[in-house]
Design an enzyme around this catalytic site. Structure first.
Site, short mmCIF file in Angstrom:
data_model
loop_
_atom_site.label_atom_id
_atom_site.label_comp_id
_atom_site.label_asym_id
_atom_site.label_seq_id
_atom_site.Cartn_x
_atom_site.Cartn_y
_atom_site.Cartn_z
N ARG A 230 0.85 -1.19 0.00
CA ARG A 230 0.00 0.00 0.00
C ARG A 230 0.88 1.24 0.00
O ARG A 230 1.89 1.32 0.72
CB ARG A 230 -0.92 0.03 1.22
CG ARG A 230 -1.63 -1.27 1.54
CD ARG A 230 -2.32 -1.89 0.34
NE ARG A 230 -3.35 -1.07 -0.26
CZ ARG A 230 -3.93 -1.35 -1.41
NH1 ARG A 230 -3.55 -2.40 -2.10
NH2 ARG A 230 -4.88 -0.56 -1.89
N HIS A 278 1.02 0.47 -10.16
CA HIS A 278 0.09 -0.26 -9.29
C HIS A 278 -0.55 -1.44 -10.02
O HIS A 278 -1.76 -1.62 -10.02
CB HIS A 278 -1.00 0.69 -8.77
CG HIS A 278 -1.66 0.17 -7.51
ND1 HIS A 278 -2.22 1.01 -6.57
CD2 HIS A 278 -1.85 -1.09 -7.04
CE1 HIS A 278 -2.74 0.28 -5.58
NE2 HIS A 278 -2.52 -1.00 -5.85
#
Length: 315
Positions: A230, A278
């Site tokens: 994250r 990502h």
């Protein structure tokens, strides 16, 4: 029959809608916002990055399903309804993350960035290559994804350790836990892989103080960071400072506090940084929807849901 809300931001929802309708013609699929209908009629919400407060208007929800591996946005919504939040546990998702972690660990171990730079200079030069058995990899976060990655790296031959909030055991993997175990974990780690969830306890944990505790004088003669967990965990400026002072020899980053990564970020052009958008483990509708529908069937038949998130730990 159940009424299922599909609320997706940042991804194209069409593939998800098509998969739900193809596999679950007995259910009513409502795509937010155009087809959301009456919130009181919705039984289940399947979401990715929904607006804060959105789900608070759905008063009769039985469960919420995150379409991706992360649940940060849901846990950080102060108005999130007190219903089960179910995380995705999917073989395809785990395999994609395994592939990414293995690729990037090997790129550090085999010094791929160095050879890429030599290629651009048309330079033919070999460098010493330690065996994997002499290289220490540390996985922060031993949930489903972290445990799988740790086991894979152990099978490849690396010296693997894992750190988690609470004690865990994995065959062939040295494990550490809690604040007391973090220092020892870092001191033996040359390649640090972060797969932690974002919680109040983990935000900003990837900072300069932590990087300075890594093993910089091991077989690789430097420490490396791989963050595929994250973005909220890392402090971008501290990564740059650690790279410039030598606490880190390189960083491979798939996630960032702000996404997309702003064009002005110096991370884009730093010679010791590799960036991916990502995409370490993107969710695929053809497998994730199957999983969600099986969970909905469990709930409809009164069988407990699987893989419900602990809101305190993020697992």
């Amino acid at each position: 029959m159940a009424n299922i809300l599909l609320a997706v931001i940042g991804w194209d929802p069409k593939g998800w809608e098509q998969r739900f309708r193809a596999l679950a013609p007995q259910h009513v699929i409502r795509v937010w916002p155009e087809q959301a209908g009456d919130p009181s009629e919705i039984d289940y919400a399947c979401v990715w990055n929904p607006p804060r407060g959105l789900l608070a208007t759905y008063l009769n929800l039985k469960a919420i399903f995150s379409l991706g591996a992360g649940v940060d946005d849901l846990l950080n919504d102060p108005r999130m309804p007190p219903v089960p939040i179910v995380r995705i546990v999917d073989t395809d998702l785990s395999m994609r993350m395994n592939e990414y972690i293995l690729l990037q660990v090997l790129s550090c171990h085999r010094r791929q960035r160095l050879y890429d730079a030599q290629q651009r200079e048309r330079l033919w030069r070999d460098h010493e290559q330690p065996p994997a058995s002499e290289v220490s990899v540390g996985i922060m976060g031993l949930g489903e994804l972290g445990s799988n990655a740790a086991s894979l790296l152990h099978r490849i031959g690396f010296k693997v350790a894992g750190w988690s909030r609470t004690p865990k055991t994995l065959p062939g993997v040295e494990t550490f836990s809690g604040p007391v175990g973090l220092g020892g974990f870092l001191r033996r780690t040359e390649i640090l892989v972060s797969l932690l969830p974002a919680t109040p306890a983990t935000r900003g944990i990837l900072n300069l103080d932590l990087f300075r505790k890594l093993k910089y004088n091991g077989a690789l003669r430097g420490a490396y960071l791989i963050n595929a967990g994250r973005g909220a965990l890392q402090v971008d400026n501290d990564i740059i400072e650690a790279l410039d002072e030598g606490a880190l020899a390189g960083a491979i980053l798939d996630v960032f506090p702000t996404e997309p990564l702003p064009l002005a970020s110096p991370l884009w052009t730093h010679p010791k940084v590799s960036i991916t958008p990502h995409n370490a483990a993107n969710s695929q509708p053809h497998t994730v929807v199957d999983y969600i529908l099986r969970q909905i069937d469990r709930c409809e038949f009164g069988v407990p849901l699987q893989h419900v998130i602990d809101r305190e730990t993020g697992y």
